[in-house]
Each structure stands twice: as structure tokens, then as C-alpha cells.
Write a protein that holds these residues in place. Structure first.
Motif, mmCIF file in Angstrom:
data_model
loop_
_atom_site.group_PDB
_atom_site.id
_atom_site.type_symbol
_atom_site.label_atom_id
_atom_site.label_comp_id
_atom_site.label_asym_id
_atom_site.label_seq_id
_atom_site.Cartn_x
_atom_site.Cartn_y
_atom_site.Cartn_z
ATOM 1 N N GLY A 51 0.780 -1.224 0.000
ATOM 2 C CA GLY A 51 0.000 0.000 0.000
ATOM 3 C C GLY A 51 0.816 1.280 0.000
ATOM 4 O O GLY A 51 0.254 2.375 0.008
ATOM 5 N N GLY A 53 2.662 2.457 -2.388
ATOM 6 C CA GLY A 53 2.684 3.140 -3.681
ATOM 7 C C GLY A 53 3.612 2.527 -4.724
ATOM 8 O O GLY A 53 3.767 3.077 -5.820
ATOM 9 N N LYS A 54 4.191 1.370 -4.437
ATOM 10 C CA LYS A 54 5.155 0.768 -5.355
ATOM 11 C C LYS A 54 4.542 0.479 -6.736
ATOM 12 O O LYS A 54 5.108 0.862 -7.755
ATOM 13 C CB LYS A 54 5.704 -0.553 -4.766
ATOM 14 N N SER A 55 3.393 -0.193 -6.738
ATOM 15 C CA SER A 55 2.772 -0.552 -8.022
ATOM 16 C C SER A 55 2.292 0.690 -8.775
ATOM 17 O O SER A 55 2.374 0.746 -10.005
ATOM 18 C CB SER A 55 1.591 -1.493 -7.811
ATOM 19 N N THR A 56 1.807 1.665 -8.035
ATOM 20 C CA THR A 56 1.357 2.894 -8.690
ATOM 21 C C THR A 56 2.534 3.585 -9.369
ATOM 22 O O THR A 56 2.419 4.061 -10.511
ATOM 23 C CB THR A 56 0.684 3.832 -7.666
HETATM 24 N N1 LIG Z 1 -7.065 2.558 -8.965
HETATM 25 C C1 LIG Z 1 -7.024 2.908 -7.686
HETATM 26 N N2 LIG Z 1 -8.054 3.581 -7.111
HETATM 27 C C2 LIG Z 1 -8.007 3.969 -5.817
HETATM 28 N N3 LIG Z 1 -6.973 3.725 -5.000
HETATM 29 C C3 LIG Z 1 -5.919 3.052 -5.508
HETATM 30 C C4 LIG Z 1 -5.888 2.600 -6.864
HETATM 31 N N4 LIG Z 1 -4.702 1.963 -7.073
HETATM 32 C C5 LIG Z 1 -4.025 2.008 -5.902
HETATM 33 N N5 LIG Z 1 -4.756 2.657 -4.963
HETATM 34 C C6 LIG Z 1 -4.330 2.922 -3.569
HETATM 35 O O1 LIG Z 1 -3.068 3.576 -3.624
HETATM 36 C C7 LIG Z 1 -2.240 3.128 -2.563
HETATM 37 C C8 LIG Z 1 -0.973 2.551 -3.136
HETATM 38 O O2 LIG Z 1 -1.286 1.350 -3.783
HETATM 39 P P1 LIG Z 1 -0.201 0.467 -4.552
HETATM 40 O O3 LIG Z 1 0.578 1.352 -5.453
HETATM 41 O O4 LIG Z 1 -0.895 -0.668 -5.163
HETATM 42 O O5 LIG Z 1 0.735 -0.015 -3.349
HETATM 43 P P2 LIG Z 1 1.796 -1.216 -3.263
HETATM 44 O O6 LIG Z 1 2.051 -1.699 -4.654
HETATM 45 O O7 LIG Z 1 3.006 -0.600 -2.615
HETATM 46 O O8 LIG Z 1 1.186 -2.252 -2.379
HETATM 47 C C9 LIG Z 1 -3.050 2.140 -1.759
HETATM 48 O O9 LIG Z 1 -3.642 2.813 -0.672
HETATM 49 C C10 LIG Z 1 -4.101 1.674 -2.751
HETATM 50 O O10 LIG Z 1 -5.272 1.268 -2.094
#
Ligand SMILES: Nc1ncnc2c1ncn2[C@@H]1O[C@H](COP(=O)(O)OP(=O)(O)O)[C@@H](O)[C@H]1O
Ligand SMILES: [Mg+2]
Length: 318
Positions: A51, A53-56
Motif C-alpha cells: 500500500g 505506492g510501489k505498483s502505482t
Molecule cells: N485505482 C485505484 N483507485 C483507488 N486507490 C488506488 C488505486 N490503485 C491504488 N490505490 C491505492 O493507492 C495506494 C498505493 O497502492 P499500490 O501502489 O498498489 O501499493 P503497493 O504496490 O506498494 O502495495 C493504496 O492505498 C491503494 O489502495
């Protein structure tokens, strides 16, 4: 070495609640002012808890998500303004391998079709040539030749991930964005897949943006690492420096709570009080930090350069 990909002050907000008129009334900030880069031939490891932000961040680099603020540069140019051939060149050169190979492979395609899909779309190969290329790719990632005619469901998790890696490598990209490529696999095959990434890099010299929540994995593959926490990059540096002498209290916690590989015992864990609570302003790690001071609540989380190539976003170093 040239910067292959660079993020400049990237902020990403997701609307989580809209009113009757479709106006955003509540948003989630997934990335906050993130500036990172990957140079040619190097591996940047990305670490931080679920959570953060790595994937984002990976998705903005792949142009699957648009930054709310800031920009992504490929070879010095803002990808937003790349047109036609230049944009295509960027897309071909930045490939992805995701966590779950099951979800990223088309269940109705055979192995040879999967690994050559990009080649088929982008180049004028005939079927015979594609099959030859597929054979080379399958051998490159150490899959048995019967994987060519197999459907994904006939392969194991590790084999599926090898197929996904072969597909990414097929286009000879300059960068592979690997988002937790071993997290969904059996522990017994994780090391093999990590080693495959290392072998391929040795052969082709491409760069990796390598996400993992496993510190030993990041340590094995990365030249440099960034540590993320609640959308911020809290620390950046050469892998050995960050792991042997973590500066940010969150990095310290990560390093100290990582199991010692040989015996599988955990080291002493630093205090972790209220994991979810984040202060309204200042450092998001405040409530978990053993070094916290009142001033941390007004710290603006700008990375502080502590030495060449080493940065940390913590008041203790300002
Ligand atoms: N499409 C989306 N809509 C709303 N919130 C999102 C979306 N994608 C990711 N998030 C939120 O953004 C934050 C970072 O997510 P993510 O990048 O997946 O983290 P990680 O890959 O580090 O686990 C989290 O709180 C997640 O719930
Ligand atoms: Mg993720």
C-alpha cells in the motif's frame, strides 16, 4: 550512464469518493512528489510495505497511470509529449513483468503465441519465423520445449512466470519493470526466478525497476534501492549502504525485522506502535518512530542529500 527513465516530482491522487455531481470529495494520495531514476544497465530496487505506492509508481513509468502532478521522462523526454514512432519506441523499450503470471497471460493462447505476441504486433514476421523466435525464447528462460504448445493452465506458477519473462525479453527492451515477480510463487522457485532475472541482465545488459517487499530479494538484484513509505520515497542509496547502515528510522525497522536467512529467526524488532495512524502533517512514520520529536510534525518530507547518491527524508538529518 544515461538516465533511462526518470520521474520528476510525481504525485498521484485517486478519487475515492465523488458527490452527486461527480466532483471528487475524498481522494487518496498514492504517490507524493516522487523523483527517482533508473540508469542504463542498472537495477533500482523498490521496497516498502503493502500500500505504500510501489505498483502505482511502476504503472506511471509504464504509462498505465497518468501522474496527477509531475512528469515521467524516457531518455530525457516527457513521455506525455512523445508522438508516433517515438512513443512506440518508448513502449517497446519499457516492458513489464507482474506479480501474478496467471492474470497476465491469455489463457487461450499457447506458449509460443504468448512469447511472440509483441513481435507479431510490431514486426512483420511470418508464422514460421515467430515459432523459431519462440523456441529461442523458451530456451533462454529454461522452459522445456513442450511449453511452446502448452496453454498457461498446463504450466506451474514458476513456469508461467518464465513465460511472462520471455515475453518481456522478446522485444529486447532497455528496461523491465518487475512488480513483485516472485511474490506469488512457491518459496522453492522464488530464487530460481530471481537468478533468471540476473542471468538475463548479464546477457543483455538491460535495466530493471525491481519491486519487492522482500529485502533479501532486493538485496540480491539491486545496485541502488529506494525505500517507500505512504507514498513518499523516504530513503535512496546504493543497496549495500542502505542495508548495512540504514538511515531512515523506517528503513532501520525494515532491515532489523528481516529474518536472518540461515536460521529463519527474526532479529529484534524496533517498536511499532500504531501502524495505521498517520499524522495530519509532517512525517507519516511519526507514530511508529522511536526517534520522534515534536518538530517532525512540521517536517516537509523533502529528501535530504547526506552524501553522494544517498538521500533520506528525515528531520534527524536536516
Ligand atoms: N485505482 C485505484 N483507485 C483507488 N486507490 C488506488 C488505486 N490503485 C491504488 N490505490 C491505492 O493507492 C495506494 C498505493 O497502492 P499500490 O501502489 O498498489 O501499493 P503497493 O504496490 O506498494 O502495495 C493504496 O492505498 C491503494 O489502495
Ligand atoms: Mg503492489
Amino acid at each position: 550512464m544515461e538516465k533511462l527513465i526518470e520521474t520528476i516530482n510525481v504525485t498521484k491522487e485517486f478519487p475515492v469518493k465523488k458527490d452527486w455531481f461527480g466532483r471528487t470529495i475524498e481522494k487518496l494520495v498514492a504517490l507524493r512528489d516522487v523523483s527517482v531514476y533508473v540508469k542504463e544497465g542498472e537495477t533500482l530496487g523498490v521496497i516498502g510495505e503493502s500500500g505504500c505506492g510501489k505498483s502505482t509508481l511502476a504503472k506511471t513509468i509504464l504509462d498505465l497511470e497518468k501522474p496527477t502532478k509531475g512528469e515521467i521522462r524516457y531518455l530525457g523526454k516527457n513521455i506525455r509529449f512523445l508522438k508516433g514512432k517515438e512513443y512506440r519506441n518508448y513502449r517497446l523499450n519499457v516492458q513489464a513483468v507482474f506479480q501474478n503470471p496467471q492474470g497476465s497471460l491469455n489463457p487461450r493462447m499457447k506458449g509460443w503465441e504468448i512469447v511472440t505476441e509483441g513481435l507479431k504486433i510490431n514486426y512483420a514476421y511470418i508464422k514460421k519465423e515467430l515459432k523459431e523466435k519462440a523456441r529461442e525464447l523458451i530456451e533462454l528462460v529454461n522452459l522445456p520445449l513442450n511449453a511452446l504448445e502448452s496453454y498457461p493452465h498446463q504450466l506451474s506458477g514458476g513456469q508461467k512466470q518464465r513465460l511472462a519473462i520471455a515475453r518481456a525479453v522478446a522485444l529486447k527492451p532497455k528496461l523491465i519493470v518487475a512488480d513483485e515477480p516472485t511474490s506469488a510463487l512457491d518459496v522453492s522457485v522464488q530464487a530460481q526466478i530471481v537468478n533468471l532475472f540476473l542471468d538475463l541482465q548479464e546477457k543483455f545488459g538491460m535495466s530493471y525497476f525491481f519491486i519487492s517487499h522482500s529485502l533479501p530479494t532486493v538485496e540480491a538484484v539491486s545496485d541502488r534501492v529506494i525505500v517507500m513509505y505512504k507514498g513518499y520515497v523516504v530513503e535512496e542509496g546504493r543497496t549495500e549502504d542502505v542495508i548495512s547502515s540504514p538511515l531512515h528510522p523506517y528503513t532501520k525497522l525494515l532491515v532489523e525485522s528481516t529474518p536472518v536467512p540461515q536460521i529463519g529467526l527474526k532479529k529484534k524488532r524496533v517498536i511499532s506502535t500504531d501502524d495505521e495512524k498517520v499524522p495530519e502533517s509532517g512525517c507519516p512514520f511519526y507514530f511508529r518512530c522511536s526517534y520522534r520529536k515534536k518538530e517532525c510534525l512540521s517536517f516537509d518530507m523533502k529528501p535530504i542529500v547526506v552524501e553522494n547518491g544517498r538521500k533520506v527524508a528525515c528531520l534527524l538529518f536536516s
